[in-house]
Every structure is written in structure tokens, then in C-alpha cells.
Motif scaffolding. Structure first.
Motif, mmCIF file in Angstrom:
data_model
loop_
_atom_site.group_PDB
_atom_site.id
_atom_site.type_symbol
_atom_site.label_atom_id
_atom_site.label_comp_id
_atom_site.label_asym_id
_atom_site.label_seq_id
_atom_site.Cartn_x
_atom_site.Cartn_y
_atom_site.Cartn_z
ATOM 1 N N PRO A 1 57.986 -15.521 48.771
ATOM 2 C CA PRO A 1 58.944 -16.634 48.692
ATOM 3 C C PRO A 1 59.868 -16.561 47.483
ATOM 4 N N VAL A 2 59.499 -15.775 46.465
ATOM 5 C CA VAL A 2 60.347 -15.669 45.266
ATOM 6 C C VAL A 2 61.294 -14.478 45.322
ATOM 7 N N THR A 3 61.188 -13.645 46.364
ATOM 8 C CA THR A 3 61.998 -12.433 46.450
ATOM 9 C C THR A 3 63.465 -12.762 46.723
ATOM 10 N N VAL A 4 64.343 -12.112 45.958
ATOM 11 C CA VAL A 4 65.785 -12.251 46.146
ATOM 12 C C VAL A 4 66.366 -10.987 46.775
ATOM 13 N N ALA A 5 65.943 -9.822 46.280
ATOM 14 C CA ALA A 5 66.468 -8.557 46.797
ATOM 15 C C ALA A 5 65.512 -7.429 46.447
ATOM 16 N N GLY A 6 65.685 -6.282 47.096
ATOM 17 C CA GLY A 6 64.819 -5.137 46.816
ATOM 18 C C GLY A 6 65.480 -3.830 47.205
ATOM 19 N N VAL B 1 57.555 -13.464 37.549
ATOM 20 C CA VAL B 1 57.258 -12.095 37.135
ATOM 21 C C VAL B 1 55.936 -11.670 37.754
ATOM 22 N N ILE B 2 55.892 -10.451 38.282
ATOM 23 C CA ILE B 2 54.736 -9.921 39.004
ATOM 24 C C ILE B 2 54.085 -8.832 38.154
ATOM 25 N N PRO B 3 52.922 -9.085 37.543
ATOM 26 C CA PRO B 3 52.297 -8.055 36.703
ATOM 27 C C PRO B 3 52.123 -6.712 37.391
ATOM 28 N N TYR B 4 51.691 -6.719 38.663
ATOM 29 C CA TYR B 4 51.532 -5.445 39.375
ATOM 30 C C TYR B 4 52.868 -4.915 39.905
ATOM 31 N N GLY B 5 53.921 -5.716 39.788
ATOM 32 C CA GLY B 5 55.266 -5.238 40.084
ATOM 33 C C GLY B 5 55.807 -4.425 38.923
ATOM 34 N N VAL B 6 55.255 -4.669 37.746
ATOM 35 C CA VAL B 6 55.567 -3.890 36.550
ATOM 36 C C VAL B 6 54.681 -2.646 36.524
ATOM 37 N N ASN C 1 48.036 -8.171 45.649
ATOM 38 C CA ASN C 1 48.413 -7.467 44.422
ATOM 39 C C ASN C 1 49.834 -7.780 43.956
ATOM 40 N N LEU C 2 50.514 -8.638 44.692
ATOM 41 C CA LEU C 2 51.855 -9.068 44.295
ATOM 42 C C LEU C 2 51.838 -10.481 43.708
ATOM 43 N N ALA C 3 50.660 -10.948 43.314
ATOM 44 C CA ALA C 3 50.533 -12.283 42.708
ATOM 45 C C ALA C 3 51.498 -12.402 41.538
ATOM 46 N N TYR C 4 52.191 -13.537 41.466
ATOM 47 C CA TYR C 4 53.225 -13.692 40.442
ATOM 48 C C TYR C 4 52.968 -14.905 39.555
ATOM 49 N N LEU C 5 53.631 -14.886 38.405
ATOM 50 C CA LEU C 5 53.547 -15.979 37.440
ATOM 51 C C LEU C 5 54.921 -16.625 37.313
ATOM 52 N N ASP C 6 54.946 -17.946 37.398
ATOM 53 C CA ASP C 6 56.194 -18.692 37.240
ATOM 54 C C ASP C 6 56.699 -18.536 35.808
ATOM 55 N N MET C 7 57.969 -18.215 35.653
ATOM 56 C CA MET C 7 58.513 -18.025 34.315
ATOM 57 C C MET C 7 58.607 -19.336 33.527
ATOM 58 N N ASN C 8 58.467 -20.458 34.217
ATOM 59 C CA ASN C 8 58.460 -21.750 33.523
ATOM 60 C C ASN C 8 57.061 -22.157 33.074
#
Length: 475
Positions: free
Chosen positions: A112-117, A141-146, A289-296
């Protein structure tokens, strides 16, 4: 006779939800309230919905009230749903990319947070995002995306030393390369051998007790390299025409190229915040594995600071290695170029601020310099980005694997490895069969697939390569 009978639509209007409780309520109404005044019953049911605990002693409504309280106290399913359809994304060199990488990218494009890829031509399957995957997310931000090796990067030093000097004195270059590098999981320096650096004074090392405990390991491993595909190598870089931005004339020069990341510091940070993200952000199994953290959120800001610390630490490791070897050989440094490829950046894309994750992808904004290596026998390239929007200003980070490590060890022999090294006049120190050149895609095919993403500035040819003795992975 039943004109005033209360039905499910009436209860939904009151605030009841579709489900078990609605069914139980309709059964009670059917059994006990058929002849009762409609408005009185509706008032009673509304009070029951608002305060079921007030009806626990009611002869008729006790069981229904109990069921409502039990349901309210049941653990809620907090799984975040993926979008039904994946957003479209650009794929470069698709015919050479495995199906698993494309499937992983499709899953990432449903967040749901994806804008582009975008998927780079060296892409292959990984954890979370595929290696070679680029993902722009909205305020997340996605830790496993980094990735695990935060801030993994390339660094290139170009010297005024001619190729002939290396050819005449290979033993000197080998001695210095061995003396000033350390490789492999857990490798570090004893206290009297360590290098001081400004990175160790950064305030972020004190931001949490967890980060504070990593400082000693960071100091001991400063200036070392990991296992796997990490390397430090001497080679020859060729400029076929003058490059004015770097102020380098056409010619062939001795160069030092390194590839490594943030060592145990980055790996430990990645593991900690990935677990935290998975606790906070519940996603379906295929996207876990794409769990993300809200930047806020506090956690998102904490990871962001830790990630940037690890990225700058990785840069410091390269700086220490290059400074030591520059001093050892005594040449004049003409230019140094550096880029990282396991990181997240705040960037503007299509007019909005996004978090761009490049997991095994090189930043290639317009005019941005980068290094795309091949293998230990294949050339690498110094490139300048074209700023292609559909690639989210990115390019490949190397040739990319065409064999898994296990497959390479099973199918490639030591004799084949030695033969290809000899054919390319490359001296190898360390490395296992998992890093054999044949385990990688053809760098020329990869570069051809991304001509619209980067311009080639110069070609680097490896001559002496040092890697971890056993091809071990980072700890």
C-alpha cells in the motif's frame, strides 16, 4: 402481521456489523421480540450495542451480550492487505532475469505504500526486494528493501601510475594488498592495529543502548572487508577520451577498486530493525520480508538514523583501505569515485517526496558518477547517470549472479577457475568457487541493457584481486 419486524438492515443502520453477532441478534429478535414495540426494541438494541456489559443480568439478552463482549476482546487480525493489483514497473534486460526476481518485484509493487518500482538488468532473487530491485515508497522505509549489508558500496581510486609500473613490480602490489586488507566474517583488528576515524565520534552511536553496544565491533572492523563477493583489487582503468568533470586525460592508469559494506555493524542493525518492522507491520506471508516502518514513527526515525550511520561507516571503511594503500604505493591520487547500492534515499519522483530503496542498484541521477563492476576477470565500468525516470534514476550494481553459490560450488571445478584466471592474466588471492567468474552474467549483456540509464566514462580491467579466503558471507 409482521410489518414492524426488525431486520438485519435495521441492525446495520444502528451500527451492528456483518458477522456472527448480527446473526445471533436476529435469532434473539425472532424468538423473543416479534410482538414487541418496534421503537422500544430498536432503543434496547442500540443500548446493547453501546454497553453490552449492562445486559449481563438480562434474562433474554445475557447470552448475546456475553458473545458481544467476548468478540470485542478477541485478538484483532492486524494483517495489512496488499493491493489487489501490482503497479506497473520497468524491467531492463528482462530476458536475462529469473522468474523469482520478477515475482518478488510484483509482490513489492502491491504494497500500500508503493509509489513506483524498477528492476535492473543484473537482478536476481533475494529476500524481500530482489537484488537489483528499486522501490519508491510513500513515507515508509523497508529494512529488507535496503538489505542486510547496509551501505554496501564501490570505491575507485585512480593514480598517476602507468600500467607498466604494475607489470614490472607485481610482487610489491601483492605485498601491500595483503598487508593492508582484512577479509571475511568476523574479521577485525586488535586494539593496537586499529585506525581512528571521525565516524566513531558520531552522536548516533549513543542514540540507543542497542546501537551503543555495536561501537566496539565497529571500531575493530573499521577498514576491513566482508566475505562473499566483497573484494579489493588492483587494475587498469582506460579513458578513451578526456573526462573534463574528473580532470583526467585519455590514457591507461593504475587504479584501486573496492567493494564492501558496513560489516557487522550494518548486519546487526538490519537484523534488529527487520524483526521490529515485522512485529509492527503485519503483512501476508508472501510479503512478510517487506515489512515497513512509518517515517513518522519513532521506530522509523530510529532506523533511518541507524541506516545512515551504517552507510557512512561503510564509506569510512573504504576510505581507510584506500588511504592505507595510496600511502603504501606512493602514487599521486588523480580522482576518487564512490557510490553505494544497498540504501534508501529521500528523493523527489514525479513531484512528490518518496523513499527510494536501491537493493543492489546504483544511483544514476543525471550527471551522477558510479561504478559497475563485472567479475574478477570481466571488466567493470565507470559510468555517469542519465537520470532516467522510469528506472527511478538507477542502474545495475554489477553483472549479477546467474548461478547460486551452491550451484557454482557444485558445477565449477578448481581447474576451470584457474584456467579462466590465467586466460585473463588475473592474480587471485582468496575467494571460493562460489565467486568464480562463470557464476556471473556477462557484464556486456548487462551494460547493453542499460544504455538509456548510464553513459560509460571509462573501462576498468582487474589485474590482482583479493577476497575472503573461503568465500564466507558477512556475519
Amino acid at each position: 402481521m409482521h410489518m414492524n419486524r426488525i431486520n438485519g438492515k435495521d441492525l446495520l443502520t444502528l451500527g451492528f456489523k456483518q458477522g456472527k453477532i448480527l446473526g445471533l441478534a436476529l435469532e434473539v429478535l425472532e424468538k423473543h421480540y416479534q410482538e414487541a414495540d418496534r421503537e422500544t426494541v430498536l432503543t434496547t438494541m442500540k443500548l446493547l450495542l453501546e454497553k453490552p456489559e449492562a445486559f449481563l443480568d438480562d434474562e433474554i439478552l445475557e447470552d448475546l451480550a456475553t458473545s458481544m463482549i467476548e468478540e470485542a476482546n478477541e485478538p484483532k487480525d492486524t494483517t495489512i492487505e496488499l493491493n489487489a493489483a501490482a503497479k506497473q514497473f520497468a524491467i531492463y534486460g528482462q530476458e536475462h532475469i529469473d522468474e523469482g526476481a520478477v515475482k518478488q518485484m510484483n509482490t513489492a509493487m502491491r504494497l500500500p505504500v508503493t509509489v513506483a518500482g524498477a528492476l535492473m538488468p543484473d537482478a536476481h532473487q533475494g529476500y524481500g526486494l530482489p537484488i537489483g530491485g528499486v522501490l519508491a515508497a510513500k513515507n515508509a522505509v523497508i529494512p529488507y528493501g535496503v538489505g542486510v549489508d547496509i551501505g554496501c558500496r564501490m570505491a575507485l581510486s585512480i593514480f598517476d601510475i602507468p600500467e607498466s609500473h604494475y607489470t614490472a613490480h607485481p610482487d610489491i602490489y601483492k605485498r601491500e594488498l595483503i598487508d593492508h586488507t582484512r577479509f571475511g566474517a568476523g574479521q577485525g583488528f586488535l586494539r593496537h592495529q586499529r585506525t581512528d576515524h571521525a565516524i566513531l565520534e558520531r552522536e548516533e552511536f549513543n542514540m540507543t543502548q542497542f546501537i551503543k553496544t555495536l561501537k566496539e565491533k565497529a571500531w575493530s572492523q573499521l577498514g576491513t572487508s566482508g566475505g562473499g563477493n566483497h573484494f579489493v583489487e588492483w587494475g587498469v582503468i582506460e579513458f578513451t577520451e578526456d573526462d573534463k568533470p574528473l580532470n583526467i586525460a585519455a590514457g591507461r592508469y593504475l587504479a584501486l577498486l573496492s567493494h564492501s559494506g558496513s560489516r557487522g555493524l550494518g548486519a546487526t542493525i538490519a537484523g534488529y530493525y527487520t524483526r521490529l518492522a515485522k512485529e509492527i507491520c503485519k503483512l501476508p506471508k508472501e510479503a512478510a520480508n517487506l515489512a515497513y516502518l512509518d517515517m513518522n514513527s519513532a521506530e522509523g526515525q530510529e532506523y533511518w538514523l541507524a541506516m545512515n550511520l551504517a552507510g557512512d561507516y561503510a564509506s569510512a571503511c573504504h576510505e581507510v583501505i584506500h588511504n592505507k594503500l595510496t600511502k603504501a604505493i606512493g602514487g599521486k591520487l588523480l580522482a576518487r569515485v564512490e557510490n553505494h547500492h544497498n540504501f534508501a534515499w529521500k528523493e523527489t519522483w514525479n513531484g512528490e517526496e518518496v523513499i527510494v530503496h536501491r537493493k543492489g542498484a546504483t544511483p544514476a541521477g543525471k550527471g551522477i558518477m558510479g561504478i559497475i563492476p563485472g567479475s574478477m576477470t570481466a571488466p567493470g565500468y565507470l559510468v555517469r547517470g542519465k537520470g532516467e525516470d522510469t528506472a527511478i534514476n538507477s542502474a545495475s550494481h554489477g553483472a549479477g549472479r546467474q548461478m547460486s553459490r551452491t550451484q557454482a560450488v557444485k558445477t565449477i571445478s578448481q581447474q576451470e577457475m584457474k584456467a579462466i584466471l590465467k586466460a585473463n592474466d588475473v592474480t587471485l588471492i582468496g575467494a571460493g568457487l562460489d565467486e568464480a567468474p562463470m557464476a556471473y552474467k556477462d557484464i556486456n549483456i548487462v551494460m547493453n541493457a542499460q544504455r538509456e540509464l548510464v553513459d560509460v566514462v571509462a573501462k576498468f580491467s582487474p589485474k590482482m584481486v583479493r577476497m575472503a579466503d573461503d568465500g564466507s558471507k558477512e556475519d
